[in-house]
Design a protein around this motif. Structure first.
Motif, mmCIF file in Angstrom:
data_model
loop_
_atom_site.group_PDB
_atom_site.id
_atom_site.type_symbol
_atom_site.label_atom_id
_atom_site.label_comp_id
_atom_site.label_asym_id
_atom_site.label_seq_id
_atom_site.Cartn_x
_atom_site.Cartn_y
_atom_site.Cartn_z
ATOM 1 N N VAL A 176 0.831 -1.195 0.000
ATOM 2 C CA VAL A 176 0.000 0.000 0.000
ATOM 3 C C VAL A 176 0.869 1.250 0.000
ATOM 4 N N SER A 177 1.939 1.233 0.803
ATOM 5 C CA SER A 177 2.850 2.379 0.842
ATOM 6 C C SER A 177 4.236 1.911 1.265
ATOM 7 N N GLU A 178 5.204 2.770 0.976
ATOM 8 C CA GLU A 178 6.587 2.466 1.321
ATOM 9 C C GLU A 178 7.246 3.773 1.745
ATOM 10 N N ASP A 179 7.915 3.748 2.885
ATOM 11 C CA ASP A 179 8.638 4.923 3.376
ATOM 12 C C ASP A 179 10.117 4.567 3.482
ATOM 13 N N PHE A 180 10.886 5.073 2.556
ATOM 14 C CA PHE A 180 12.326 4.842 2.516
ATOM 15 C C PHE A 180 12.951 6.090 3.124
ATOM 16 N N LEU A 181 13.643 5.947 4.239
ATOM 17 C CA LEU A 181 14.114 7.119 4.963
ATOM 18 C C LEU A 181 15.511 7.555 4.541
ATOM 19 N N TRP A 182 15.664 8.876 4.399
ATOM 20 C CA TRP A 182 16.909 9.498 3.958
ATOM 21 C C TRP A 182 17.387 10.483 5.013
ATOM 22 N N HIS A 183 18.696 10.712 5.054
ATOM 23 C CA HIS A 183 19.228 11.776 5.903
ATOM 24 C C HIS A 183 18.807 13.107 5.275
ATOM 25 N N THR A 184 18.272 14.003 6.067
ATOM 26 C CA THR A 184 17.770 15.271 5.535
ATOM 27 C C THR A 184 18.715 16.440 5.790
ATOM 28 N N ARG A 185 19.710 16.241 6.647
ATOM 29 C CA ARG A 185 20.680 17.312 6.892
ATOM 30 C C ARG A 185 22.007 16.714 7.339
ATOM 31 N N GLY A 186 22.989 17.563 7.433
ATOM 32 C CA GLY A 186 24.311 17.126 7.862
ATOM 33 C C GLY A 186 25.120 16.574 6.706
ATOM 34 N N PRO A 187 26.283 16.022 7.022
ATOM 35 C CA PRO A 187 27.179 15.543 5.962
ATOM 36 C C PRO A 187 26.628 14.367 5.159
ATOM 37 N N LYS A 188 25.689 13.633 5.740
ATOM 38 C CA LYS A 188 25.116 12.471 5.035
ATOM 39 C C LYS A 188 23.822 12.821 4.296
ATOM 40 N N ARG A 189 23.518 14.097 4.172
ATOM 41 C CA ARG A 189 22.275 14.532 3.532
ATOM 42 C C ARG A 189 22.112 13.867 2.154
ATOM 43 N N GLY A 190 20.916 13.304 1.930
ATOM 44 C CA GLY A 190 20.617 12.651 0.662
ATOM 45 C C GLY A 190 20.981 11.178 0.619
ATOM 46 N N GLU A 191 21.664 10.682 1.649
ATOM 47 C CA GLU A 191 22.019 9.258 1.702
ATOM 48 C C GLU A 191 20.935 8.493 2.453
ATOM 49 N N PRO A 192 20.751 7.206 2.131
ATOM 50 C CA PRO A 192 19.759 6.399 2.856
ATOM 51 C C PRO A 192 20.140 6.243 4.328
ATOM 52 N N ARG A 193 19.138 6.129 5.183
ATOM 53 C CA ARG A 193 19.374 5.978 6.621
ATOM 54 C C ARG A 193 19.604 4.515 7.012
ATOM 55 N N GLY A 194 19.301 3.589 6.119
ATOM 56 C CA GLY A 194 19.531 2.183 6.434
ATOM 57 C C GLY A 194 18.306 1.441 6.926
ATOM 58 N N TYR A 195 17.156 2.100 6.907
ATOM 59 C CA TYR A 195 15.919 1.405 7.262
ATOM 60 C C TYR A 195 14.744 2.024 6.513
ATOM 61 N N ALA A 196 13.651 1.271 6.480
ATOM 62 C CA ALA A 196 12.466 1.710 5.750
ATOM 63 C C ALA A 196 11.231 1.060 6.376
ATOM 64 N N PHE A 197 10.071 1.505 5.921
ATOM 65 C CA PHE A 197 8.805 0.915 6.344
ATOM 66 C C PHE A 197 8.010 0.538 5.099
ATOM 67 N N VAL A 198 7.381 -0.636 5.150
ATOM 68 C CA VAL A 198 6.532 -1.092 4.048
ATOM 69 C C VAL A 198 5.174 -1.436 4.635
ATOM 70 N N GLN A 199 4.133 -0.854 4.045
ATOM 71 C CA GLN A 199 2.761 -1.086 4.494
ATOM 72 C C GLN A 199 2.078 -2.025 3.514
ATOM 73 N N PHE A 200 1.608 -3.184 4.009
ATOM 74 C CA PHE A 200 0.851 -4.125 3.189
ATOM 75 C C PHE A 200 -0.637 -3.887 3.387
ATOM 76 N N SER A 201 -1.442 -4.437 2.497
ATOM 77 C CA SER A 201 -2.892 -4.231 2.598
ATOM 78 C C SER A 201 -3.510 -5.051 3.733
ATOM 79 N N THR A 202 -2.878 -6.176 4.117
ATOM 80 C CA THR A 202 -3.402 -6.974 5.236
ATOM 81 C C THR A 202 -2.278 -7.387 6.173
ATOM 82 N N LYS A 203 -2.657 -7.697 7.408
ATOM 83 C CA LYS A 203 -1.640 -8.123 8.373
ATOM 84 C C LYS A 203 -1.096 -9.510 8.028
ATOM 85 N N GLU A 204 -1.902 -10.332 7.354
ATOM 86 C CA GLU A 204 -1.430 -11.666 6.956
ATOM 87 C C GLU A 204 -0.272 -11.549 5.960
#
Length: 162
Positions: free
Chosen positions: A40-68
């Motif tokens: 349903v959705s995906e949140d891929f997290l990025w560094h938003t400031r500092g020297p690593k700005r624009g680089e991936p944070r190393g974790y994400a969230f994925v939302q499925f349509s059902t808990k199963e």
């Protein structure tokens, strides 16, 4: 329809994916998890400031349509080696509750920093605040009234000399 039940359902179908190699892209993440159900959705997290700005944070969230679907993806993907690193896959609520168990104040701060804005995080934020208040009250009760009496007597003895 019970709105609290909807919140619980949403929490249980959202996965935390951690220990991601920095070479993994959003597209690769979706491709890895789409065989287990409808994303349903995906949140891929990025560094938003500092020297690593624009680089991936190393974790994400994925939302499925059902808990199963989310539970199936968790079972199949947790510990799987991707780019030489074992994935950490948990229900997002589990991840948050594990952090809360370690340090409720820190978990609340992390939820705010990571930008979790779903109603799920709002409910967990309130739960964390309530737990912190209960812990504070318990600590104050354990201190007991003797500490208060001792402080009062110290204050009174200081005023007697005036």
């Amino acid at each position: 329809m019970d709105p609290n039940n909807f919140v619980d359902e949403k929490c249980e179908s959202r996965l935390y994916i951690g220990n991601l190699d920095l070479r993994i892209t959003e597209a690769a993440l979706i491709k890895m998890f789409s065989p287990f159900g409808n994303i349903v959705s995906e949140d891929f997290l990025w560094h938003t400031r500092g020297p690593k700005r624009g680089e991936p944070r190393g974790y994400a969230f994925v939302q499925f349509s059902t808990k199963e679907e989310a539970k199936l993806a968790k079972e199949k993907m947790h510990g799987k080696l991707v780019c030489g690193r074992p994935l950490v896959v948990r229900l997002a609520s589990e991840k948050y509750l594990l952090e809360m168990a370690g340090n409720s104040g820190k978990a609340v701060g992390e939820a705010n920093k990571s930008g979790l804005t779903s109603s799920c995080s709002g409910q967990m934020y309130r739960s964390a605040k309530i737990a912190a208040i209960k812990n504070k009250l318990k600590a104050m009760e354990e201190e007991g009234p003797s500490t208060k009496k001792q402080k009062q007597s110290e204050n009174n003895s200081g005023t007697d000399n005036l």
